[in-house]
Design an enzyme around this catalytic site. Structure first.
Site, short mmCIF file in Angstrom:
data_model
loop_
_atom_site.label_atom_id
_atom_site.label_comp_id
_atom_site.label_asym_id
_atom_site.label_seq_id
_atom_site.Cartn_x
_atom_site.Cartn_y
_atom_site.Cartn_z
N GLU A 61 22.09 -54.63 -25.07
CA GLU A 61 22.11 -56.00 -24.58
C GLU A 61 21.60 -56.98 -25.64
OE1 GLU A 61 21.78 -53.16 -21.19
OE2 GLU A 61 20.70 -53.43 -23.07
N ARG A 276 21.84 -41.95 -29.37
CA ARG A 276 21.63 -43.26 -28.77
C ARG A 276 20.17 -43.69 -28.84
NH1 ARG A 276 23.58 -48.19 -27.32
NH2 ARG A 276 22.66 -48.96 -25.40
N GLY A 327 19.66 -50.24 -36.23
CA GLY A 327 20.27 -51.45 -36.77
C GLY A 327 21.27 -51.23 -37.87
N GLU A 328 21.83 -50.01 -37.99
CA GLU A 328 22.77 -49.74 -39.08
C GLU A 328 24.12 -49.24 -38.56
OE1 GLU A 328 20.26 -48.88 -43.03
OE2 GLU A 328 20.48 -47.10 -41.75
N ILE A 354 33.45 -51.57 -28.95
CA ILE A 354 33.97 -52.75 -29.65
C ILE A 354 33.44 -52.83 -31.07
CG2 ILE A 354 34.05 -55.27 -29.61
CD1 ILE A 354 33.72 -55.02 -26.50
#
Length: 449
Positions: A61, A276, A327-328, A354
């Site tokens: 999110e 995850r 973050g990669e 996406i």
């Protein structure tokens, strides 16, 4: 009656919730940091606004909110952004994205008890609030209405399964959602399910995740990482969940055994495995070793800021590269020929595909995608994604595509086209915000709400 019962259950559960934070902190220390914020105590956090408040529960999110937050910062220069979370990984992602932004502050959202919600709203007095996707807390939503804070459910989704569960509460569920000023749905199907609950103020604004652009730096680092694999094909399994890695590793072993010595088969492909949840990195590394594969860890390759130097990163010679970093994702997708999106082999609802398409990486997806149903079906129809039945189908489909460079290149083009086609949700969300009472209407010089 239901609200009173809900509050009683929350009150009884509060000590358990706090103990659970301590328990989870064994693997993720961030859970015992900033506990006061979860109880409506904000210490030395500045309260002076005016604030536009965005709530993004966790990593997905928070990343989806990025184009919206960027637009808010640009269109409302007189406002500050309050970004709230529920998980340490969500907060860490927000810090990575906006740690240098002086007009943005992060906090945890308080637990959903009336007096804690009131403390939060009185302290910050937000001009407007936006809750991302599915994060609906009855006392929070009611408290915002009572306090006169316009509250939007943005990038909203309601799967058929969630609709059936919500509808069981009848008028109580309808009353809760009606406390929102507006619901901005991702798809027409989501909007129809919200309307079936009795909500009149529902708009279809699209999926903000289509407006997430992979950073040029991330794509560049991905190309450099790809060179570390040499001539080997790279197959990524990303956002995998507990129980899926073992299935994929077993299928990977069978795929390698069947491909050995077969003319035209892909020689010794590499598996780029990205769990995850970061607290599972060590657990998954142990799974890889027990499955008989060699493993390297992304964290052992050094700081990617120096990868422009010759010889960096070091060669990836192991069977499996474990993506143990935050973050990669753009880098991981750019380094891969094909990507499987986890959370879909088991009935977990799937994860966002996406971002892979936006990096030009074709996607494989399992049978369970109820949380991302429309985006998945659209990607399949666009030729950017293939649905597979099980872990063996994941590997066999990857092998077929890797052995057919023409079809693989076509899917890469279709992935980029699919991601580009559906953009625009940020602008539509911003337009809805402008129409709130006292809103800015068209973007004027003052940009006031």
């Amino acid at each position: 009656m239901l609200r009173a019962l809900y509050n009683l259950l929350w009150l009884l559960a509060l000590p358990i919730a706090l103990l659970r934070l301590v328990w989870r902190a064994r693997k993720e220390p961030g859970y015992v940091q900033h506990i006061g914020e979860r109880l409506g105590a904000y210490g030395k956090l500045p309260s002076a606004g005016p604030w536009l408040w965005v709530h993004a529960v966790s990593v997905g999110e928070t990343r989806a909110a990025q184009p919206l937050i960027d637009a808010l910062l640009a269109h409302y220069p007189a406002h500050r952004i309050l970004l709230t979370h529920m998980t340490p990984t969500g907060r860490q992602t927000g810090a990575q994205l906006y740690g240098a932004e002086p007009r943005l502050m992060q906090s945890y959202l308080p637990y959903d008890l009336p007096w804690l919600v009131q403390r939060f709203l009185r302290y910050f007095r937000p001009t407007a609030g936006m809750l991302m996707e599915t994060e609906v807390w009855p006392n929070l939503v009611r408290g915002a209405r009572v306090a006169g804070v316009p509250l939007l459910l943005v990038n909203a989704r309601l799967s058929p399964r969630s609709f059936r569960r919500t509808a069981r509460f009848g008028q109580a569920a309808t009353a809760m959602y009606r406390d929102f000023t507006a619901v901005l749905a991702q798809t027409q199907g989501d909007a129809e399910r919200f309307r079936a609950l009795g909500l009149p103020a529902v708009q279809v604004t699209g999926n903000l995740k289509f407006d997430m652009q992979p950073s040029e730096d991330g794509l560049r680092r991905g190309r450099v990482l790809r060179q570390g694999f040499g001539a080997r094909a790279v197959f990524a399994a990303t956002s995998t969940r507990e129980g899926e890695e073992s299935l994929l590793l077993e299928a990977f072993a069978r795929w390698q055994a069947l491909s050995a010595g077969v003319p035209g088969a892909v020689p010794r492909p590499a598996l780029l495995l990205v769990p995850r949840h970061p607290q599972r990195f060590d657990e998954v590394a142990a799974l890889v070793t027990r499955a008989g594969f060699t493993v390297q860890r992304r964290s052992a390759l050094g700081d990617s800021a120096g990868w422009e130097q010759p010889g960096l990163p070091e060669p990836v010679t192991a069977d499996v590269l474990l993506g143990d970093s935050m973050g990669e994702m753009a880098m991981y997708f750019a380094a891969s020929d094909i990507a499987f999106i986890g959370g879909s082999l088991l009935p977990l609802g799937g994860q966002n595909l996406i971002e892979a398409c936006a990096a030009g990486t074709p996607v494989l997806i399992g049978p369970h995608t109820f949380n991302f149903a429309q985006a998945t079906e659209d990607a399949i129809a666009a030729g950017a994604c293939l649905r597979v039945d099980d872990a063996d189908s994941v590997m066999s489909s990857a092998g077929t595509l890797l052995a057919d460079p023409v079809r693989l290149a076509s899917m890469q083009e279709q992935a980029l086209a699919f991601a580009s086609l559906h953009r625009g949700a940020t602008a539509r969300t911003l337009a809805a915000l402008h129409t709130l009472p006292g809103g800015a209407g068209r973007t004027g010089a003052a940009h006031r709400l």
